[in-house]
Design a protein around this motif. Structure first.
Motif, PDB file in Angstrom:
ATOM      1  N   UNK A   8      -1.410  14.156  12.593  1.00  0.00           N
ATOM      2  CA  UNK A   8      -0.655  13.091  13.252  1.00  0.00           C
ATOM      3  C   UNK A   8      -1.599  12.019  13.786  1.00  0.00           C
ATOM      4  N   UNK A   9      -2.626  12.476  14.510  1.00  0.00           N
ATOM      5  CA  UNK A   9      -3.539  11.512  15.132  1.00  0.00           C
ATOM      6  C   UNK A   9      -4.526  10.922  14.132  1.00  0.00           C
ATOM      7  N   UNK A  10      -4.864  11.698  13.104  1.00  0.00           N
ATOM      8  CA  UNK A  10      -5.855  11.211  12.130  1.00  0.00           C
ATOM      9  C   UNK A  10      -5.271  10.239  11.128  1.00  0.00           C
ATOM     10  N   UNK A  11      -3.958  10.305  10.925  1.00  0.00           N
ATOM     11  CA  UNK A  11      -3.371   9.482   9.875  1.00  0.00           C
ATOM     12  C   UNK A  11      -2.242   8.590  10.397  1.00  0.00           C
ATOM     13  N   UNK A  26      12.217   9.821   7.591  1.00  0.00           N
ATOM     14  CA  UNK A  26      11.886  10.567   8.817  1.00  0.00           C
ATOM     15  C   UNK A  26      11.684  12.063   8.558  1.00  0.00           C
ATOM     16  N   UNK A  27      11.891  12.518   7.305  1.00  0.00           N
ATOM     17  CA  UNK A  27      11.990  13.969   7.107  1.00  0.00           C
ATOM     18  C   UNK A  27      10.707  14.765   7.252  1.00  0.00           C
ATOM     19  N   UNK A  28       9.540  14.155   7.155  1.00  0.00           N
ATOM     20  CA  UNK A  28       8.310  14.925   7.299  1.00  0.00           C
ATOM     21  C   UNK A  28       7.884  15.575   5.997  1.00  0.00           C
ATOM     22  N   UNK A  29       6.854  16.461   6.068  1.00  0.00           N
ATOM     23  CA  UNK A  29       6.197  16.882   4.829  1.00  0.00           C
ATOM     24  C   UNK A  29       6.846  18.081   4.129  1.00  0.00           C
ATOM     25  N   UNK A  30       7.727  18.812   4.815  1.00  0.00           N
ATOM     26  CA  UNK A  30       8.534  19.892   4.199  1.00  0.00           C
ATOM     27  C   UNK A  30       7.764  20.711   3.163  1.00  0.00           C
ATOM     28  N   UNK A  75       4.566   8.332   2.977  1.00  0.00           N
ATOM     29  CA  UNK A  75       5.318   9.553   2.693  1.00  0.00           C
ATOM     30  C   UNK A  75       5.483  10.405   3.931  1.00  0.00           C
ATOM     31  N   UNK A  76       4.475  11.225   4.229  1.00  0.00           N
ATOM     32  CA  UNK A  76       4.547  12.041   5.435  1.00  0.00           C
ATOM     33  C   UNK A  76       3.165  12.577   5.764  1.00  0.00           C
ATOM     34  N   UNK A  77       2.996  12.974   7.020  1.00  0.00           N
ATOM     35  CA  UNK A  77       1.728  13.539   7.469  1.00  0.00           C
ATOM     36  C   UNK A  77       1.986  14.960   7.939  1.00  0.00           C
ATOM     37  N   UNK A  78       1.140  15.905   7.543  1.00  0.00           N
ATOM     38  CA  UNK A  78       1.310  17.283   7.988  1.00  0.00           C
ATOM     39  C   UNK A  78       1.086  18.238   6.839  1.00  0.00           C
ATOM     40  N   UNK A  79       0.071  19.110   6.980  1.00  0.00           N
ATOM     41  CA  UNK A  79      -0.229  20.072   5.914  1.00  0.00           C
ATOM     42  C   UNK A  79      -0.280  21.467   6.516  1.00  0.00           C
ATOM     43  N   UNK A  80       0.048  22.466   5.693  1.00  0.00           N
ATOM     44  CA  UNK A  80       0.151  23.838   6.202  1.00  0.00           C
ATOM     45  C   UNK A  80      -1.189  24.328   6.769  1.00  0.00           C
ATOM     46  N   UNK A  81      -2.312  23.863   6.198  1.00  0.00           N
ATOM     47  CA  UNK A  81      -3.602  24.410   6.596  1.00  0.00           C
ATOM     48  C   UNK A  81      -4.441  23.485   7.482  1.00  0.00           C
ATOM     49  N   UNK A  82      -3.813  22.459   8.060  1.00  0.00           N
ATOM     50  CA  UNK A  82      -4.514  21.591   9.020  1.00  0.00           C
ATOM     51  C   UNK A  82      -3.610  21.500  10.250  1.00  0.00           C
ATOM     52  N   UNK A  83      -4.198  21.654  11.465  1.00  0.00           N
ATOM     53  CA  UNK A  83      -3.316  21.585  12.649  1.00  0.00           C
ATOM     54  C   UNK A  83      -2.529  20.274  12.687  1.00  0.00           C
ATOM     55  N   UNK A 114       0.866  -1.183   0.000  1.00  0.00           N
ATOM     56  CA  UNK A 114       0.000   0.000   0.000  1.00  0.00           C
ATOM     57  C   UNK A 114       0.899   1.229   0.000  1.00  0.00           C
ATOM     58  N   UNK A 115       0.700   2.109  -0.978  1.00  0.00           N
ATOM     59  CA  UNK A 115       1.502   3.335  -1.063  1.00  0.00           C
ATOM     60  C   UNK A 115       0.633   4.503  -0.597  1.00  0.00           C
ATOM     61  N   UNK A 116       1.034   5.107   0.517  1.00  0.00           N
ATOM     62  CA  UNK A 116       0.264   6.233   1.066  1.00  0.00           C
ATOM     63  C   UNK A 116       1.173   7.457   1.051  1.00  0.00           C
ATOM     64  N   UNK A 117       0.922   8.359   0.123  1.00  0.00           N
ATOM     65  CA  UNK A 117       1.780   9.534  -0.005  1.00  0.00           C
ATOM     66  C   UNK A 117       1.611  10.494   1.157  1.00  0.00           C
ATOM     67  N   UNK A 118       0.354  10.671   1.606  1.00  0.00           N
ATOM     68  CA  UNK A 118       0.081  11.626   2.684  1.00  0.00           C
ATOM     69  C   UNK A 118       0.178  13.054   2.176  1.00  0.00           C
ATOM     70  N   UNK A 119       0.918  13.892   2.885  1.00  0.00           N
ATOM     71  CA  UNK A 119       0.916  15.331   2.602  1.00  0.00           C
ATOM     72  C   UNK A 119       2.303  15.841   2.211  1.00  0.00           C
ATOM     73  N   UNK A 120       2.327  17.116   1.832  1.00  0.00           N
ATOM     74  CA  UNK A 120       3.597  17.784   1.542  1.00  0.00           C
ATOM     75  C   UNK A 120       4.358  17.055   0.444  1.00  0.00           C
ATOM     76  N   UNK A 121       5.662  16.841   0.687  1.00  0.00           N
ATOM     77  CA  UNK A 121       6.467  16.150  -0.324  1.00  0.00           C
ATOM     78  C   UNK A 121       6.268  14.625  -0.266  1.00  0.00           C
ATOM     79  N   UNK A 122       5.419  14.162   0.661  1.00  0.00           N
ATOM     80  CA  UNK A 122       5.210  12.716   0.821  1.00  0.00           C
ATOM     81  C   UNK A 122       4.883  11.995  -0.489  1.00  0.00           C
ATOM     82  N   UNK A 123       3.844  12.460  -1.235  1.00  0.00           N
ATOM     83  CA  UNK A 123       3.490  11.748  -2.470  1.00  0.00           C
ATOM     84  C   UNK A 123       4.639  11.712  -3.487  1.00  0.00           C
ATOM     85  N   UNK A 124       5.393  12.816  -3.605  1.00  0.00           N
ATOM     86  CA  UNK A 124       6.531  12.828  -4.551  1.00  0.00           C
ATOM     87  C   UNK A 124       7.566  11.787  -4.136  1.00  0.00           C
TER      88      UNK A 124
END
Ligand code: IPM
Ligand code: MG
Length: 358
Positions: free
Chosen positions: A87-90, A280-284, A74-82, A7-17
């Motif tokens: 973190x807890x939702x995904x 480990x880098x996060x959504x950047x 990929x990563x979890x964390x978007x500029x417009x969602x707390x 299962x490929x889950x890109x998530x947010x930020x640069x995660x999908x790339x």
């Protein structure tokens, strides 16, 4: 032929790339091995889905995930969602539901990459950090009251259970036993935190009795940061609570040259649930769409995924190819002080893989 369902889950930020690059590496290594296939399903879970539907993960999502052999994340964390929502939702929703209680963060000085520590050698900086991944400071216990008043109150309660400490401690001793130096450092803050962290110390002592061939010692987390910088060669395998290991692993990645190269495995050692692999880098957000994010952390996470599936030879070959790529500064992205773009690094990796037929 073996067929692995990923299962490929890109998530947010640069995660999908980044996940897209990881999948390319995995497909290439499978093709090269010729003995297994990687079948990938893309799951669009993340902040965009949350904004449209109120859910990061669809209602039947977790049940569906159980059917995969592994997850590439990929990563979890978007500029417009707390941040705590994503973190807890995904990410934590996946790790905690699938009981991926062991979070592994190997740190090494890869070929060609410079550490900010002037004289450190690759032999000295070769660590495996094991992070307790199911409770501790990330247990989610606590609450808020008297909102908006002068008495506004918040509690953030850490939860330490014998069950969880024992299993992560046993896992850490086993990992240490499998590494050449057979050495484990147990990190706590048991001078100030006199309940949960003292329980950690006690259980470490108990579990150590079953591993007489592993040398082990204890460190307080603050002193540990000094030792990592001043005497990196004195460390090998390291186990710590959820938050302590979160912080130490960022320090470790920085000492190894860049947070862009660090990998993570979220493992359910029982094998009952799929394990999840992510850089480990996060959504950047600042790098999204620019094509300059470093895919090495994702490639190295793919090595851990292959190892977990039992494809050890392919894992070794991929890791070897990664180091041939990093050895050439022309393949360094801006986080490593270079000018390479993501696609240049992937191209170099695929070339290294097809050139290496040993
Ligand atoms: C990590 C990250 C996450 C964590 C963030 C994104 C919540 O820092 O994987 O280390 O703290 O677990
Ligand atoms: Mg972190």
């Amino acid at each position: 032929m073996k067929q692995y369902k990923i299962a490929a889950i890109g998530g947010d930020g640069i995660g999908p790339e980044m996940v897209a690059e990881g999948v390319r590496a995995l497909q290439a290594i499978a093709e090269r091995a010729g003995s297994f296939k990687i079948e990938v399903d893309w799951l669009d879970w993340g902040a965009e889905r949350f904004k449209c539907s109120g859910r990061f993960i669809p209602e039947d999502g977790m049940a569906k995930l159980a059917g995969y052999d592994a997850i590439l994340f990929g990563s979890a964390g978007a500029a417009d969602v707390p941040d705590h929502e994503t973190l807890w939702g995904l990410r934590l929703a996946i790790c905690q539901t699938l009981d991926q209680y062991a979070n592994l963060r190997p740190t090494r000085l890869l070929a060609g990459i410079r550490s900010p520590l002037a004289e450190v050698t690759p032999e000295a900086l070769d660590w495996l950090i094991i992070r307790e991944n199911s409770e501790g400071e990330y247990a989610g216990h606590g609450g808020r009251s008297h909102r908006g008043s002068h008495h506004e109150t918040a509690t953030e309660v850490s939860l330490f259970t014998r069950h969880a400490i024992e299993r992560i401690m046993r896992y850490a001793f086993e990992c240490a036993q499998d590494r050449p130096r057979r050495q484990l450092t147990v990190v706590t803050k048991s001078n100030a935190q006199r309940h949960g962290m003292v329980l950690w110390d006690e259980i470490a002592q108990e579990v150590a009795c079953s591993f007489p061939d592993v040398r082990w010692d204890r460190m307080l987390v603050d002193a540990m940061t000094v030792r990592m910088v001043r005497d990196p060669g004195s460390l090998d395998t390291i186990v710590a609570s959820n938050l302590h290991a979160d912080i130490l692993s960022d320090l470790a990645a920085a000492l190894a040259g860049s947070i862009g190269i660090g990998p993570t495995a979220n493992i359910d050692p029982s094998g009952r649930h799929p394990s999840m692999f992510e850089p480990i880098h996060g959504s950047a957000f600042d790098l999204v769409g620019k094509g300059v994010a470093n895919p090495i952390g994702m490639f190295w996470s793919s090595v851990l995924l292959l190892d977990h599936l039992g494809e050890h030879r392919s894992a070794q070959i991929l890791l070897g190819a990664i180091e041939r790529v990093t050895a050439d500064p022309a393949n360094h992205t801006p986080d490593l002080g270079g000018t390479a773009r993501t696609q240049d690094v992937t191209r170099a990796l695929l070339a290294a893989l097809s050139g290496d037929r040993s």
